[in-house]
Design an enzyme around this catalytic site. Structure first.
Site, PDB file in Angstrom:
ATOM      1  N   LYS A  49       0.795  -1.170  -0.358  1.00  0.00           N
ATOM      2  CA  LYS A  49      -0.027   0.293  -0.119  1.00  0.00           C
ATOM      3  C   LYS A  49       0.795   0.955  -0.005  1.00  0.00           C
ATOM      4  O   LYS A  49       0.275   2.011  -1.455  1.00  0.00           O
ATOM      5  CB  LYS A  49      -0.583   0.307   1.109  1.00  0.00           C
ATOM      6  CG  LYS A  49      -2.134  -0.948   1.144  1.00  0.00           C
ATOM      7  CD  LYS A  49      -2.899  -1.605   2.410  1.00  0.00           C
ATOM      8  CE  LYS A  49      -3.332  -2.588   2.600  1.00  0.00           C
ATOM      9  NZ  LYS A  49      -4.656  -2.602   3.377  1.00  0.00           N
ATOM     10  N   GLN A  93      -5.016  -2.015  10.059  1.00  0.00           N
ATOM     11  CA  GLN A  93      -4.752  -2.912   9.346  1.00  0.00           C
ATOM     12  C   GLN A  93      -4.668  -3.954   9.961  1.00  0.00           C
ATOM     13  O   GLN A  93      -4.886  -4.224  10.838  1.00  0.00           O
ATOM     14  CB  GLN A  93      -3.178  -2.778   8.863  1.00  0.00           C
ATOM     15  CG  GLN A  93      -2.604  -4.341   8.424  1.00  0.00           C
ATOM     16  CD  GLN A  93      -3.447  -4.379   6.657  1.00  0.00           C
ATOM     17  OE1 GLN A  93      -3.467  -3.576   6.109  1.00  0.00           O
ATOM     18  NE2 GLN A  93      -4.164  -5.559   6.339  1.00  0.00           N
ATOM     19  N   ASP A 116     -11.048   3.078   4.889  1.00  0.00           N
ATOM     20  CA  ASP A 116     -12.044   1.445   4.338  1.00  0.00           C
ATOM     21  C   ASP A 116     -12.862   1.840   4.302  1.00  0.00           C
ATOM     22  O   ASP A 116     -13.904   0.508   3.982  1.00  0.00           O
ATOM     23  CB  ASP A 116     -11.852   0.527   5.684  1.00  0.00           C
ATOM     24  CG  ASP A 116     -10.277   0.314   5.907  1.00  0.00           C
ATOM     25  OD1 ASP A 116     -10.339   0.023   3.906  1.00  0.00           O
ATOM     26  OD2 ASP A 116      -9.362  -0.046   5.732  1.00  0.00           O
TER      27      ASP A 116
END
Ligand code: NAP
Length: 284
Positions: A49, A93, A116
């Protein structure tokens, strides 16, 4: 002929377009990523990422925390990032160590920095037909891949296997918004193959290697394989037996090279989306 839904190629196209938008900006979008513990897969994802973010001109701040970080300490880190006006987007994460309550952590991320799209406010907006600050990255990447290949969703029977909060449920809402008829399956679904065989669009997100074989797929169906399972042999397996299913499907994702790259592209597009949202706060 079966169409290969190439997520790698499509994601490169999206990332080039994103980099073009970011290049002229004086202040670049900034993504903060918190990673707790030493999960090797998580480390690989975070490195990837960061690499992709830098390639498109997004600044990234990686905050590595030790496995024994307390829930309170993690929540304090999130509070600091929520308050920091230089940060546009926050990602924690997953998975988190077992002693941490994931839902509490997700709830703590400010909805307007929730890259997210997992915060209940954003999920609630999605479920009620509103517009969340960000759409969950994997479902969003899947929809973009279907769009890229001009796959018609309206009126189609979309069957999703897997009802997680990060893939199956938000994807169901997004496909409903696009007027698909949606069936959501899970481990207690009876006679799974009779359901999958009726799917025009079949999306598999279970992590069960080769769960789906050719006999379970309707001829010419569109098949999307989200699953990632690392076998004892060290190899990665998807949910779909690609060799047999590609003989009957009309279109299919490779795995790897299908949903994974689209998820990362969506994450970076979401970061840019949140950057613009913050700019609109400060300009008004
Ligand atoms: P998850 O939270 O573990 O959920 C798995 C889902 O699959 C559950 O709903 C479970 O049912 C269902 N399931 C398991 N075995 C089944 C079976 N035999 N038949 C029918 N349903 C079954 O998973 P997740 O986080 O959504 O992730 C799913 C997979 O996608 C994983 O392999 C993950 O690594 C991968 N993934 C990939 C990406 C990417 O970008 N490529 C992104 C996210 C996830 P119950 O609810 O009844 O337990």
């Amino acid at each position: 002929m079966t169409i290969l839904l190439d997520g790698k190629k499509t994601s490169v196209k999206l990332l080039i377009a994103l980099a073009e938008k970011i290049r002229p900006l004086n202040k670049k979008p900034k993504l903060a990523v918190i990673i707790v513990g030493d999960n090797p897969a998580s480390k690989i994802y975070v490195d990837l990422k960061q690499k992709r973010a830098e390639a498109v001109g997004i600044e990234s701040l990686i905050i590595p925390l030790s496995e024994d970080t307390s829930q309170e300490a993690l929540l304090e880190h999130i509070d600091i990032l929520n308050e920091d006006s230089s940060i546009d987007a926050i990602l924690v994460q997953l998975p988190l160590p077992a002693h941490i309550d994931t839902s509490k952590v997700i709830r703590r991320i400010a909805p307007y920095k929730d890259v997210d799209g997992f915060n209940p406010i954003n999920i609630g907006l999605l479920a009620s037909g509103g517009i969340p600050s960000a759409y969950p990255c994997t479902p969003c990447g899947i929809i973009k891949l279907l769009n890229e290949y001009k796959i018609n969703i309206e009126g189609k029977h979309a069957v999703i296997i897997g009802r997680s909060n990060i893939v199956g449920k938000p994807l169901a809402y997004m496909l409903l918004e696009k007027n698909a008829t949606v069936t959501l399956c899970h481990s207690k679904t009876q006679n799974l193959s009779s359901v999958t065989k009726s799917a025009d669009i079949l999306i598999c997100a279970t992590g069960q290697p080769n769960l789906i074989n050719a006999q379970m797929v309707k001829p010419n169906a569109v098949v999307i394989d989200v699953g990632v399972f690392r076998g004892d042999d060290g190899k990665l397996y998807g949910d779909v037996d690609f060799t047999s299913v590609s003989q009957v499907a009309g279109a299919i994702t490779p795995n790897p090279g299908g949903v994974g790259p689209m998820t990362i592209a969506s994450l970076l597009e979401n970061t840019y989306r949140l950057y613009n949202l913050h700019k609109s706060f400060t300009e008004n």
